[in-house]
Design a protein around this motif. Structure first.
Motif, short mmCIF file in Angstrom:
data_model
loop_
_atom_site.label_atom_id
_atom_site.label_comp_id
_atom_site.label_asym_id
_atom_site.label_seq_id
_atom_site.Cartn_x
_atom_site.Cartn_y
_atom_site.Cartn_z
N ALA A 217 31.15 34.02 39.96
CA ALA A 217 32.16 33.25 39.30
C ALA A 217 33.52 33.92 39.52
O ALA A 217 33.94 34.45 38.47
N ALA A 218 33.85 34.36 40.91
CA ALA A 218 34.92 35.21 41.25
C ALA A 218 36.36 34.72 40.68
O ALA A 218 36.55 33.63 40.81
N HIS A 219 36.93 35.84 40.37
CA HIS A 219 38.42 35.67 39.85
C HIS A 219 39.00 36.89 39.58
O HIS A 219 38.51 38.20 39.71
N GLY A 220 40.35 36.75 39.32
CA GLY A 220 40.92 37.81 38.98
C GLY A 220 40.71 38.41 37.42
O GLY A 220 41.04 37.55 36.44
N GLY A 221 40.12 39.42 37.07
CA GLY A 221 39.78 39.85 35.99
C GLY A 221 39.69 41.36 35.43
O GLY A 221 40.50 41.87 36.39
N HIS A 222 39.16 41.75 34.61
CA HIS A 222 39.13 42.96 34.26
C HIS A 222 37.84 43.70 34.64
O HIS A 222 36.83 43.42 34.73
N ARG A 223 37.99 45.12 35.75
CA ARG A 223 36.93 45.46 36.27
C ARG A 223 35.72 46.12 35.39
O ARG A 223 34.55 46.02 35.67
N GLU A 224 36.06 46.32 33.93
CA GLU A 224 35.00 46.68 33.37
C GLU A 224 34.07 45.51 32.98
O GLU A 224 32.77 45.80 32.53
N THR A 225 34.65 44.17 33.29
CA THR A 225 33.48 43.25 32.95
C THR A 225 32.44 43.20 33.97
O THR A 225 31.38 42.98 33.46
#
Length: 293
Positions: A217-225
């Motif tokens: 569910a690719a997107h720009g997010g927080h790497r810790e997720t």
């Protein structure tokens, strides 16, 4: 039909399947789609996904294809090539499965760090979002991360879960407390290029000795997720090796361990929204842990 013909005429694949012109073998494909292995005339195998009944949600397969291609173009973690992306079907490069190994886990950690470092223009994405069978709001945002995560990744699935009776009023109140404190958790970072649904079942341990990323569910997010999701549902094999190798390439910010339940809460709320109250206890445990962290 061989691979060269299919690349030139992807729209013909459903017709060939309807008339049984391609060998098709059902395989395990997860909780949402029906999956098959196709064997073309030149011996090439493909992994295909179709909606189990009726029409797929609009842009469902186009969204997964866009995410796969975005992750793949980073040139870090291995991601299957998209061969065919049609409204009713997705056909991908076939990957032979293999056993998990500590060496593959270490490489996965380094690969993920490289992937995340490729970054994103914003939180969210330029394509429609889905996670599992559910729509996901990918409207791009410049951040900050905390309020974006609360409003785009927690609150929508909290509401669906509550409306369906999968969470009690007390559960909802605890998650709302987490949301109200979101800016106090720290760990703010620029958008990373993330898989977005990286529970252990979406890591394919392959015969080539690497760990491939599938079903994003690719997107720009927080790497810790991504890293927090790897610890869900029993945890990925050799998880400590993955995290250790990741940290050698790109050390995590102080306090990341305390934020793990917060990052896990998104995917757990997706599960109560999509699959019901069986995941209620996991949501409550994560929310309680986030408040205690």
């Amino acid at each position: 039909m061989d691979l060269a013909y299919l690349r030139a005429h992807p729209q013909h694949l459903p017709t060939f399947l309807t008339h049984q012109r391609i060998r098709e073998t059902p395989v395990g494909g997860g909780d949402v789609c029906a999956a098959s292995r196709l064997t073309l005339d030149d011996g090439t195998s493909l992994f295909t996904k179709t909606w189990p009944s009726g029409d797929a949600p609009e842009q469902f397969f186009a969204t997964e294809a866009a995410g796969l291609e975005w992750l793949r173009e980073a040139g870090t973690a291995p991601v299957p090539e998209v061969v065919v992306a049609l409204p009713e079907m997705l056909a991908l490069e076939w990957i032979d499965a293999g056993p998990p190994s500590s060496e593959a886990a270490e490489r996965l950690g380094r690969d993920l760090a490289g992937l995340h470092r490729k970054g994103a223009d914003a939180f969210g994405a330029d394509w429609t979002g889905f996670i599992g069978p559910l729509a996901q709001d990918n409207t791009p945002s410049r951040g900050p991360w905390g309020p974006w995560f609360a409003e785009r990744r927690l609150r929508p699935y909290l509401k669906i879960s509550a409306d369906a009776g999968a969470l009690s009023a007390a559960d909802v109140a605890v998650v709302e407390r987490v949301i109200s404190r979101i800016e106090g958790y720290g760990g703010e970072e620029p958008p990373a290029r993330i898989h977005g649904d990286l529970w252990p079942g979406n890591v394919l341990w392959a015969a080539d000795g690497r760990a491939w990323l599938v079903d994003p569910a690719a997107h720009g997010g927080h790497r810790e997720t991504d890293l927090a999701q790897l610890a869900l549902f029993g945890g990925a094999p050799h998880l400590k090796a993955i995290i250790s190798a990741y940290g050698e390439v790109w050390p995590l910010a102080d306090g990341w361990r305390e934020r793990v339940p917060l990052h896990q809460l998104h995917l757990l709320l997706v599960h109560t929204a999509a699959f019901g109250g069986a995941y209620r206890g996991a949501v409550r445990a994560a929310a309680d842990a986030a408040l205690d962290g």
